[in-house]
Structures are given as structure tokens and as C-alpha cells.
Design a protein around this motif. Structure first.
Motif, PDB file in Angstrom:
ATOM      1  N   GLY A  64       0.813  -1.208   0.000  1.00 45.80           N
ATOM      2  CA  GLY A  64       0.000   0.000   0.000  1.00 45.80           C
ATOM      3  C   GLY A  64       0.852   1.266   0.000  1.00 45.80           C
ATOM      4  O   GLY A  64       0.526   2.252  -0.658  1.00 45.80           O
ATOM      5  N   VAL A  65       1.948   1.211   0.723  1.00 47.87           N
ATOM      6  CA  VAL A  65       2.850   2.361   0.779  1.00 47.87           C
ATOM      7  C   VAL A  65       3.563   2.536  -0.559  1.00 47.87           C
ATOM      8  O   VAL A  65       3.685   3.643  -1.073  1.00 47.87           O
ATOM      9  CB  VAL A  65       3.869   2.189   1.934  1.00 47.87           C
ATOM     10  CG1 VAL A  65       4.911   3.292   1.909  1.00 47.87           C
ATOM     11  CG2 VAL A  65       3.160   2.140   3.261  1.00 47.87           C
ATOM     12  N   ALA A  66       4.010   1.433  -1.133  1.00 49.98           N
ATOM     13  CA  ALA A  66       4.723   1.510  -2.414  1.00 49.98           C
ATOM     14  C   ALA A  66       3.825   2.065  -3.511  1.00 49.98           C
ATOM     15  O   ALA A  66       4.264   2.893  -4.314  1.00 49.98           O
ATOM     16  CB  ALA A  66       5.242   0.127  -2.802  1.00 49.98           C
ATOM     17  N   SER A  67       2.578   1.634  -3.541  1.00 47.74           N
ATOM     18  CA  SER A  67       1.678   2.146  -4.583  1.00 47.74           C
ATOM     19  C   SER A  67       1.329   3.613  -4.353  1.00 47.74           C
ATOM     20  O   SER A  67       1.022   4.335  -5.302  1.00 47.74           O
ATOM     21  CB  SER A  67       0.419   1.293  -4.659  1.00 47.74           C
ATOM     22  OG  SER A  67      -0.327   1.419  -3.465  1.00 47.74           O
ATOM     23  N   ALA A  68       1.370   4.071  -3.111  1.00 45.01           N
ATOM     24  CA  ALA A  68       1.103   5.483  -2.830  1.00 45.01           C
ATOM     25  C   ALA A  68       2.294   6.360  -3.189  1.00 45.01           C
ATOM     26  O   ALA A  68       2.138   7.522  -3.566  1.00 45.01           O
ATOM     27  CB  ALA A  68       0.749   5.671  -1.359  1.00 45.01           C
ATOM     28  N   ILE A  69       3.492   5.803  -3.085  1.00 41.62           N
ATOM     29  CA  ILE A  69       4.701   6.588  -3.371  1.00 41.62           C
ATOM     30  C   ILE A  69       5.033   6.576  -4.855  1.00 41.62           C
ATOM     31  O   ILE A  69       5.390   7.605  -5.433  1.00 41.62           O
ATOM     32  CB  ILE A  69       5.890   6.051  -2.544  1.00 41.62           C
ATOM     33  CG1 ILE A  69       5.665   6.361  -1.070  1.00 41.62           C
ATOM     34  CG2 ILE A  69       7.195   6.669  -3.006  1.00 41.62           C
ATOM     35  CD1 ILE A  69       6.730   5.799  -0.154  1.00 41.62           C
ATOM     36  N   ILE A  70       4.921   5.409  -5.482  1.00 41.19           N
ATOM     37  CA  ILE A  70       5.282   5.284  -6.897  1.00 41.19           C
ATOM     38  C   ILE A  70       4.032   5.519  -7.735  1.00 41.19           C
ATOM     39  O   ILE A  70       3.207   4.625  -7.921  1.00 41.19           O
ATOM     40  CB  ILE A  70       5.889   3.893  -7.179  1.00 41.19           C
ATOM     41  CG1 ILE A  70       7.122   3.672  -6.305  1.00 41.19           C
ATOM     42  CG2 ILE A  70       6.258   3.775  -8.645  1.00 41.19           C
ATOM     43  CD1 ILE A  70       7.692   2.277  -6.387  1.00 41.19           C
ATOM     44  N   ARG A  71       3.902   6.749  -8.247  1.00 43.27           N
ATOM     45  CA  ARG A  71       2.764   7.117  -9.088  1.00 43.27           C
ATOM     46  C   ARG A  71       3.284   7.735 -10.374  1.00 43.27           C
ATOM     47  O   ARG A  71       4.348   8.349 -10.406  1.00 43.27           O
ATOM     48  CB  ARG A  71       1.859   8.109  -8.360  1.00 43.27           C
ATOM     49  CG  ARG A  71       1.258   7.532  -7.092  1.00 43.27           C
ATOM     50  CD  ARG A  71       0.361   8.500  -6.393  1.00 43.27           C
ATOM     51  NE  ARG A  71       1.012   9.808  -6.302  1.00 43.27           N
ATOM     52  CZ  ARG A  71       0.383  10.923  -5.979  1.00 43.27           C
ATOM     53  NH1 ARG A  71      -0.903  10.902  -5.724  1.00 43.27           N
ATOM     54  NH2 ARG A  71       1.029  12.070  -5.894  1.00 43.27           N
ATOM     55  N   VAL A  72       2.533   7.594 -11.436  1.00 47.35           N
ATOM     56  CA  VAL A  72       2.952   8.080 -12.753  1.00 47.35           C
ATOM     57  C   VAL A  72       3.193   9.595 -12.766  1.00 47.35           C
ATOM     58  O   VAL A  72       4.209  10.040 -13.312  1.00 47.35           O
ATOM     59  CB  VAL A  72       1.935   7.650 -13.844  1.00 47.35           C
ATOM     60  CG1 VAL A  72       2.279   8.275 -15.182  1.00 47.35           C
ATOM     61  CG2 VAL A  72       1.896   6.137 -13.958  1.00 47.35           C
ATOM     62  N   PRO A  73       2.317  10.428 -12.187  1.00 43.84           N
ATOM     63  CA  PRO A  73       2.599  11.874 -12.210  1.00 43.84           C
ATOM     64  C   PRO A  73       3.915  12.242 -11.513  1.00 43.84           C
ATOM     65  O   PRO A  73       4.639  13.120 -11.975  1.00 43.84           O
ATOM     66  CB  PRO A  73       1.411  12.495 -11.480  1.00 43.84           C
ATOM     67  CG  PRO A  73       0.317  11.505 -11.619  1.00 43.84           C
ATOM     68  CD  PRO A  73       0.985  10.161 -11.624  1.00 43.84           C
ATOM     69  N   ASP A  74       4.229  11.538 -10.431  1.00 43.26           N
ATOM     70  CA  ASP A  74       5.485  11.803  -9.736  1.00 43.26           C
ATOM     71  C   ASP A  74       6.684  11.387 -10.585  1.00 43.26           C
ATOM     72  O   ASP A  74       7.710  12.070 -10.613  1.00 43.26           O
ATOM     73  CB  ASP A  74       5.523  11.076  -8.398  1.00 43.26           C
ATOM     74  CG  ASP A  74       4.479  11.598  -7.432  1.00 43.26           C
ATOM     75  OD1 ASP A  74       4.068  12.771  -7.571  1.00 43.26           O
ATOM     76  OD2 ASP A  74       4.061  10.826  -6.548  1.00 43.26           O
ATOM     77  N   LEU A  75       6.554  10.255 -11.267  1.00 47.78           N
ATOM     78  CA  LEU A  75       7.640   9.798 -12.141  1.00 47.78           C
ATOM     79  C   LEU A  75       7.854  10.778 -13.296  1.00 47.78           C
ATOM     80  O   LEU A  75       9.001  11.107 -13.642  1.00 47.78           O
ATOM     81  CB  LEU A  75       7.342   8.396 -12.681  1.00 47.78           C
ATOM     82  CG  LEU A  75       7.258   7.276 -11.649  1.00 47.78           C
ATOM     83  CD1 LEU A  75       6.827   5.982 -12.320  1.00 47.78           C
ATOM     84  CD2 LEU A  75       8.583   7.105 -10.952  1.00 47.78           C
ATOM     85  N   LEU A  76       6.763  11.246 -13.887  1.00 46.20           N
ATOM     86  CA  LEU A  76       6.884  12.215 -14.987  1.00 46.20           C
ATOM     87  C   LEU A  76       7.490  13.530 -14.509  1.00 46.20           C
ATOM     88  O   LEU A  76       8.322  14.129 -15.206  1.00 46.20           O
ATOM     89  CB  LEU A  76       5.518  12.463 -15.617  1.00 46.20           C
ATOM     90  CG  LEU A  76       4.970  11.350 -16.482  1.00 46.20           C
ATOM     91  CD1 LEU A  76       3.563  11.684 -16.953  1.00 46.20           C
ATOM     92  CD2 LEU A  76       5.879  11.107 -17.671  1.00 46.20           C
ATOM     93  N   ALA A  77       7.096  13.970 -13.334  1.00 43.92           N
ATOM     94  CA  ALA A  77       7.657  15.206 -12.795  1.00 43.92           C
ATOM     95  C   ALA A  77       9.162  15.062 -12.580  1.00 43.92           C
ATOM     96  O   ALA A  77       9.933  15.964 -12.920  1.00 43.92           O
ATOM     97  CB  ALA A  77       6.970  15.576 -11.488  1.00 43.92           C
ATOM     98  N   GLN A  78       9.574  13.932 -12.065  1.00 44.80           N
ATOM     99  CA  GLN A  78      11.005  13.695 -11.852  1.00 44.80           C
ATOM    100  C   GLN A  78      11.752  13.676 -13.183  1.00 44.80           C
ATOM    101  O   GLN A  78      12.814  14.278 -13.322  1.00 44.80           O
ATOM    102  CB  GLN A  78      11.210  12.377 -11.109  1.00 44.80           C
ATOM    103  CG  GLN A  78      12.644  12.034 -10.835  1.00 44.80           C
ATOM    104  CD  GLN A  78      13.257  12.879  -9.745  1.00 44.80           C
ATOM    105  OE1 GLN A  78      12.560  13.477  -8.941  1.00 44.80           O
ATOM    106  NE2 GLN A  78      14.569  12.936  -9.720  1.00 44.80           N
TER     107      GLN A  78
END
Length: 105
Positions: free
Chosen positions: A35-49
């Protein structure tokens, strides 16, 4: 020449930033609860990075180069501490430095 210096440091900075982010994602995926991993690893965050890392690295390199160029300027360095323009205190006729004022009058 300045552009070459900036570009020469940009590539390693971006590579290191992506590598550290990749390690972070790997550790989250391996050791975090699902649950924590899915909350941290999200597509918008990856794109922003992926999108914001190169411009941010480039901007920080340019700022560092400006600071470095200005730090070598004695006039700027002297006045930056007091807010007053730098004044050159010359020597007297004998070549000896003038005594400093003690501020006692």
C-alpha cells in the motif's frame, strides 16, 4: 566556453539524480508495504522527476557559475558584508599602511 562548462556538468548531474531516484524506487518497491509503495510510486510523480530534473540541474549549475564568477570580484566581495561600496584604503607617503580607526573619536 561558459556554455561548454555548463553542459559538461549537466550530464553527470542528471545521470546521478536519475540513478539516486532509481535506487529510491527500487528500495521502495522491495522493502515498503504494498500500500505504501503504490502510494509513493505514481505516474505523475515519475513524470515530474523525469521532466523537471534536467532544467533544475541546469538552473543550479548556472547559479553556481554566477556565484563563482562574482566571488572572485574583490569589489563585490568587500561590499557584500557591509552593504556599502568597497573603498580602497591607500598607503601614506612612506609606503606604510594607514592605522585603522578604533571608533573612539
Amino acid at each position: 566556453m561558459l556554455l561548454g562548462k555548463a553542459l559538461a556538468t549537466l550530464r553527470p548531474a542528471v545521470v546521478v539524480a536519475y540513478a539516486v531516484f532509481g535506487l529510491f524506487l527500487a528500495f521502495v518497491a522491495l522493502f515498503a508495504a504494498p500500500g505504501v509503495a503504490s502510494a509513493i510510486i505514481r505516474v505523475p510523480d515519475l513524470l515530474a522527476q523525469l521532466l523537471y530534473t534536467p532544467p533544475l540541474a541546469g538552473w543550479s549549475i548556472w547559479v553556481a557559475m554566477v556565484i563563482s564568477a562574482r566571488a572572485g570580484d574583490v569589489r563585490w566581495h568587500s561590499s557584500s558584508h557591509t552593504g556599502q561600496p568597497a573603498l580602497h584604503r591607500g598607503d601614506d607617503a612612506g609606503g606604510r599602511p594607514q592605522p585603522r580607526s578604533t571608533g573612539n573619536g
